[in-house]
Design an enzyme around this catalytic site. Structure first.
Site, short mmCIF file in Angstrom:
data_model
loop_
_atom_site.label_atom_id
_atom_site.label_comp_id
_atom_site.label_asym_id
_atom_site.label_seq_id
_atom_site.Cartn_x
_atom_site.Cartn_y
_atom_site.Cartn_z
N HIS A 161 59.01 34.42 -10.74
CA HIS A 161 58.40 33.69 -11.46
C HIS A 161 57.12 34.14 -11.32
O HIS A 161 56.39 33.79 -10.41
CB HIS A 161 58.70 32.34 -11.48
CG HIS A 161 57.98 31.46 -12.56
ND1 HIS A 161 56.94 30.73 -12.14
CD2 HIS A 161 58.15 31.40 -13.80
CE1 HIS A 161 56.53 29.76 -12.94
NE2 HIS A 161 56.93 30.38 -14.11
N ARG A 162 56.32 34.67 -12.52
CA ARG A 162 55.05 35.33 -12.33
C ARG A 162 55.01 36.09 -10.89
O ARG A 162 53.88 36.17 -10.48
CB ARG A 162 53.82 34.16 -12.21
CG ARG A 162 54.06 33.07 -13.27
CD ARG A 162 52.96 31.95 -13.17
NE ARG A 162 53.56 30.94 -14.05
CZ ARG A 162 53.02 29.68 -14.14
NH1 ARG A 162 51.73 29.55 -13.47
NH2 ARG A 162 53.42 28.69 -14.98
N GLU A 199 59.06 37.92 -13.76
CA GLU A 199 58.85 37.42 -15.02
C GLU A 199 57.10 37.39 -15.14
O GLU A 199 56.62 37.11 -14.20
CB GLU A 199 59.35 36.11 -15.03
CG GLU A 199 58.87 35.27 -16.34
CD GLU A 199 57.64 34.34 -16.23
OE1 GLU A 199 57.49 33.53 -17.47
OE2 GLU A 199 56.92 34.37 -15.28
N ASP A 233 53.55 36.62 -17.84
CA ASP A 233 53.12 36.15 -18.94
C ASP A 233 52.22 37.00 -19.72
O ASP A 233 51.27 37.31 -19.00
CB ASP A 233 52.39 34.74 -18.77
CG ASP A 233 53.47 33.78 -17.79
OD1 ASP A 233 54.41 33.37 -18.42
OD2 ASP A 233 53.18 33.41 -16.60
N HIS A 256 48.69 33.74 -17.25
CA HIS A 256 49.47 32.44 -17.80
C HIS A 256 48.74 31.85 -19.05
O HIS A 256 49.41 31.38 -19.95
CB HIS A 256 49.96 31.52 -16.63
CG HIS A 256 50.72 30.53 -17.10
ND1 HIS A 256 50.43 29.21 -17.44
CD2 HIS A 256 52.15 30.47 -17.34
CE1 HIS A 256 51.12 28.31 -17.71
NE2 HIS A 256 52.43 29.17 -17.81
N GLU A 267 57.11 37.57 -21.18
CA GLU A 267 57.10 35.91 -22.03
C GLU A 267 55.56 36.04 -22.73
O GLU A 267 54.69 36.11 -22.10
CB GLU A 267 57.09 34.80 -20.81
CG GLU A 267 56.97 33.67 -21.86
CD GLU A 267 56.65 32.30 -20.83
OE1 GLU A 267 56.72 32.21 -19.76
OE2 GLU A 267 56.07 31.35 -21.54
N LYS A 306 52.80 34.58 -24.83
CA LYS A 306 52.32 33.05 -24.86
C LYS A 306 52.05 32.92 -26.19
O LYS A 306 51.24 33.73 -26.83
CB LYS A 306 51.26 32.97 -23.83
CG LYS A 306 51.63 33.11 -22.43
CD LYS A 306 52.21 31.74 -22.21
CE LYS A 306 52.87 31.64 -20.72
NZ LYS A 306 53.89 30.45 -20.61
N ASP A 359 59.45 30.94 -7.75
CA ASP A 359 58.07 31.54 -6.88
C ASP A 359 58.81 32.11 -5.57
O ASP A 359 57.99 32.83 -5.16
CB ASP A 359 57.18 30.45 -6.82
CG ASP A 359 56.82 29.82 -8.29
OD1 ASP A 359 56.85 30.47 -9.18
OD2 ASP A 359 56.57 28.58 -7.98
O1 G3P Z 1 59.61 31.94 -18.53
C1 G3P Z 1 60.14 30.82 -17.71
C2 G3P Z 1 58.71 30.07 -17.35
O2 G3P Z 1 57.71 31.23 -16.93
C3 G3P Z 1 58.38 29.55 -18.46
O3 G3P Z 1 57.27 28.56 -18.30
O4 G3P Z 1 54.78 27.93 -18.18
O5 G3P Z 1 55.96 28.94 -16.06
O6 G3P Z 1 55.39 30.36 -18.49
P1 G3P Z 1 55.94 29.07 -17.60
MG MG Z 2 56.14 32.22 -17.76
#
Ligand code: G3P
Ligand code: MG
Length: 279
Positions: free
Chosen positions: A40-41, A67, A69, A82, A141, A143, A267
């Site tokens: 995640h990120r 992943e 953003d 993000h 992802e 935004k 993470d």
């Molecule tokens: O894509 C999963 C997650 O990243 C969604 O929430 O706010 O971390 O981008 P956020």
């Molecule tokens: Mg995300």
């Protein structure tokens, strides 16, 4: 008779949707199973989120997907961050959308996390795709701050163009909390893999499988806080892949894996890999 024909058409269309196999991106690393470990990120517990350091660390840890953003800079370049508000990760008071890429390049995206990341450059999607190609799948992802009603020249079109330029159509999955993105993808690239990120206000009380049908997506993504037993049952009964964010706790990882989730955003991809190995 006419009503019967209309009913049959709707029924057949529904069946086609329901039976359409999900298209998920190709995975270069599987860690020997069917479950997807998503950084995640990037490996954002150990390096500043949404930076080259975090993504490359995830690659080294054998995560199966990263992943990121995505937002647009003032001059329309897809950049990886993000929030539109730059302050938390760069210390700059202002919005991404108010700076050109050249201006964003002057901002330090790493030192908020640790002094050793002081030289961390502001990443673009193009750069991340360049070193991910052939090595790791990418969840892009989109935004909502950069999404508009118009699809021409918008963030979806620009991101897709970059993916197509490097022929990574089978290595990415798009996702968004903004459901307009699903419509834009269905019009521009109906075959590209996409996941709906559940957002209550836009969902009008529809269930996960109804949303998946309506937006013609390949997967359903939600927070572990939203994942009820009713949703789990419905997703499994309908064989809909679901991905759950963001889990950094071993017990919770185990619980969500046992629920039938296809993957988890974390993470700490190293922790999730160990949990999956020790099941
Ligand atoms: O894509 C999963 C997650 O990243 C969604 O929430 O706010 O971390 O981008 P956020
Ligand atoms: Mg995300």
């Amino acid at each position: 008779m006419r009503i019967l024909i209309i009913f049959l058409c709707v029924f057949i269309t529904h069946c086609e949707n329901a039976m359409a196999p999900s298209k998920l991106p190709f995975l270069y690393t599987t860690n020997g199973d069917d479950f997807v470990v998503i950084a995640h990120r990037g490996a954002s517990a150990y390096a500043p989120e949404n930076t080259h350091s975090a993504f490359k660390l995830a690659l080294n840890m054998q995560a199966e997907m990263i992943e990121l953003d995505l937002l647009l800079s003032k001059d329309g370049v897809p950049v990886v961050i993000h929030e539109d508000n730059l302050e938390r990760t760069t210390g700059i008071v202002g919005l991404v959308s108010n700076y050109t890429l050249d201006e964003l390049r002057n901002f330090d995206t790493g030192s908020w996390f640790g002094e050793e990341f002081i030289q961390e450059p502001f990443p673009t999607l193009e750069e991340v795709l360049a070193y991910s190609k052939g090595k790791i799948a990418v969840n892009i992802e989109i935004k909502h701050e950069s999404v508009t009603d118009s699809l021409e020249g918008g963030i979806v079109e620009k991101a897709l163009e970059l993916v197509k330029n490097v022929e990574m159509e089978d290595e990415v999955i798009f996702s968004s909390f903004d459901y307009r993105v699903m419509d834009h993808l269905n019009r521009l690239a109906p075959d590209i893999s996409k996941a709906l990120l559940y957002e209550e206000i836009q969902s009008n009380g529809l269930s996960p499988s109804q949303l998946v049908d309506l937006y013609k997506v390949d997967a359903f993504n939600c927070s572990y806080k939203e994942l009820s037993q009713a949703w789990i049952d419905e997703l499994n009964e309908n064989k809909i892949p679901f991905f759950v964010y963001t889990i950094n706790d071993e017990q919770l990882m185990e619980k969500v894996i046992h629920s039938g989730a296809k993957g988890i955003f974390t993470d700490k991809p190293d922790m999730l890999i160990k949990v999956v190995e020790n099941l």
